[in-house]
Motif scaffolding. Structure first.
Motif, PDB file in Angstrom:
ATOM      1  N   GLN A 181     108.136  49.566  70.798  1.00  0.00           N
ATOM      2  CA  GLN A 181     107.843  48.957  72.090  1.00  0.00           C
ATOM      3  C   GLN A 181     107.951  50.018  73.188  1.00  0.00           C
ATOM      4  OE1 GLN A 181     107.017  45.698  72.521  1.00  0.00           O
ATOM      5  NE2 GLN A 181     107.271  45.156  70.377  1.00  0.00           N
ATOM      6  N   ASP A 200     102.937  47.394  72.594  1.00  0.00           N
ATOM      7  CA  ASP A 200     103.484  47.300  71.247  1.00  0.00           C
ATOM      8  C   ASP A 200     102.659  48.211  70.353  1.00  0.00           C
ATOM      9  OD1 ASP A 200     104.184  46.589  68.617  1.00  0.00           O
ATOM     10  OD2 ASP A 200     104.749  44.572  69.237  1.00  0.00           O
ATOM     11  N   GLN A 202     102.865  48.919  67.208  1.00  0.00           N
ATOM     12  CA  GLN A 202     102.524  48.353  65.904  1.00  0.00           C
ATOM     13  C   GLN A 202     101.308  47.440  66.007  1.00  0.00           C
ATOM     14  OE1 GLN A 202     106.026  46.489  64.314  1.00  0.00           O
ATOM     15  NE2 GLN A 202     107.078  48.418  63.940  1.00  0.00           N
ATOM     16  N   LYS A 203     101.265  46.646  67.065  1.00  0.00           N
ATOM     17  CA  LYS A 203     100.096  45.780  67.252  1.00  0.00           C
ATOM     18  C   LYS A 203      98.850  46.604  67.557  1.00  0.00           C
ATOM     19  CE  LYS A 203     102.526  41.634  68.831  1.00  0.00           C
ATOM     20  NZ  LYS A 203     102.698  40.656  69.937  1.00  0.00           N
ATOM     21  N   LEU A 204      99.012  47.680  68.315  1.00  0.00           N
ATOM     22  CA  LEU A 204      97.880  48.546  68.610  1.00  0.00           C
ATOM     23  C   LEU A 204      97.357  49.221  67.343  1.00  0.00           C
ATOM     24  CD1 LEU A 204      99.055  50.193  71.946  1.00  0.00           C
ATOM     25  CD2 LEU A 204      97.279  48.470  71.643  1.00  0.00           C
ATOM     26  N   GLU A 205      98.274  49.571  66.438  1.00  0.00           N
ATOM     27  CA  GLU A 205      97.852  50.173  65.172  1.00  0.00           C
ATOM     28  C   GLU A 205      97.028  49.183  64.349  1.00  0.00           C
ATOM     29  OE1 GLU A 205      99.839  52.202  61.164  1.00  0.00           O
ATOM     30  OE2 GLU A 205     100.944  50.758  62.379  1.00  0.00           O
ATOM     31  N   LYS A 206      97.504  47.944  64.279  1.00  0.00           N
ATOM     32  CA  LYS A 206      96.763  46.935  63.525  1.00  0.00           C
ATOM     33  C   LYS A 206      95.390  46.690  64.143  1.00  0.00           C
ATOM     34  CE  LYS A 206     100.909  44.499  61.923  1.00  0.00           C
ATOM     35  NZ  LYS A 206     101.680  43.220  61.975  1.00  0.00           N
ATOM     36  N   ARG A 207      95.354  46.623  65.466  1.00  0.00           N
ATOM     37  CA  ARG A 207      94.085  46.404  66.139  1.00  0.00           C
ATOM     38  C   ARG A 207      93.124  47.565  65.895  1.00  0.00           C
ATOM     39  NH1 ARG A 207      93.416  45.416  72.676  1.00  0.00           N
ATOM     40  NH2 ARG A 207      91.151  45.115  72.692  1.00  0.00           N
ATOM     41  N   TYR A 281      93.418  55.951  68.642  1.00  0.00           N
ATOM     42  CA  TYR A 281      92.830  54.691  69.080  1.00  0.00           C
ATOM     43  C   TYR A 281      92.308  54.792  70.520  1.00  0.00           C
ATOM     44  CZ  TYR A 281      92.658  49.745  70.275  1.00  0.00           C
ATOM     45  OH  TYR A 281      92.255  48.505  70.705  1.00  0.00           O
TER      46      TYR A 281
END
Length: 284
Positions: A181, A200, A202-207, A281
């Motif tokens: 975070q 976040d 981790q969420k950016l990585e998933k996206r 990203y």
């Protein structure tokens, strides 16, 4: 009957939440904090628990003798505290020592964090201001002239805060936690801190992975279609991968670039692979 403890409440007694067990007594302090008294040793300084953002609406101790657990609830969180563990952490008393660069003498000693310290940074435009982070999941702003805390954050994450950094040109403060975070604050006059954004990783990585997968799938379909029509496949593929994934403002781009460089330089425990994907990203 002998009175052992007397307290003055700052609100109607009928609206005051209290909790008791065989060893401890708990009561809200200024609405959102908790004061825990040791019934067996009333001379002991009460334990102050900070974590809620809203007014505590309910609290109760667990039935077990060890560990002694306290559950408190507000509109934002339900928190379970290990009272004995919190007491041990306060007894260790994490301290910050300010040393003279010439004589190495201790100029001041700052205490207040409830967990081990993880980082500290002087304010670039005010040498008398220091910001520290801790495993207690908060950051504190210190005035070195008075050796007092002028601002303390709420509990920002379920994981320890690892690092703090300043963006001098923007007057921003950026704090990172162990779970990926990232919190950004603007710094105003009189030590006023206002949240700007939260990310976040981790969420950016998933996206990012989802976007890359969708682009690869679209490029594969385009290649098959163009092969069927006899067109130049390489041109179609290049055009497909030139499609922008995400657009950010110049200010946010600067923050992300600067943050990435500082996190790598300080070798934080956030996974390097995650940060690399995060930078790619936004670089596309």
């Amino acid at each position: 009957m002998k009175e052992k403890l007397s307290l003055i409440c700052d609100r109607l007694l009928s609206h005051q939440q209290i909790a008791c067990c065989q060893s401890f007594f708990g009561i809200p302090h200024h609405g959102k904090d908790l004061l825990i008294y040791n019934i067996l040793d009333l001379q002991q300084k009460p334990l102050l628990l900070i974590g809620h953002h809203g007014v505590v609406s309910a609290m109760t101790f667990g039935n077990a003798m060890s560990p002694v657990l306290l559950c408190s609830a507000s509109a934002d969180y339900i928190i379970v505290w290990d009272v004995q563990k919190c007491q041990k952490q306060t007894q260790k008393e994490a301290a910050i020592y300010i040393l003279s660069p010439k004589t190495q003498e201790t100029l001041s000693r700052l205490t207040g964090h409830l967990g081990p310290l993880t980082s500290a940074e002087f304010c670039p435009w005010n040498e008398n201001v220091l910001i520290s982070t801790s495993e207690d999941r908060t950051f504190k702003v210190w005035d070195l002239n008075t050796e007092t805390v002028v601002y303390q954050s709420f509990v920002l994450s379920a994981f320890p805060l690892l690092n703090v950094m300043f963006l001098e040109s923007e007057r921003f403060l950026v704090v990172g936690s162990a779970d990926g975070q990232v919190f950004c604050y603007s710094i105003g006059d009189n030590h006023k801190f206002s949240p700007v954004t939260k990310m976040d990783l981790q969420k950016l990585e998933k996206r990012y992975k989802v976007q890359r997968h969708n682009m690869s799938h679209e490029a594969g379909n385009s290649r098959s279609l163009q092969q069927h029509k006899g067109c130049d496949v390489n041109t179609v593929e290049t055009l497909a991968f030139c499609k922008p994934i995400f657009s950010v403002t110049p200010r946010l781009t600067f923050i992300l670039q600067y943050l990435f460089q500082r996190l790598v330089n300080h070798q934080l425990r956030i996974k390097l692979k995650l940060l690399n994907l995060f930078w790619l990203y936004f670089a596309l």
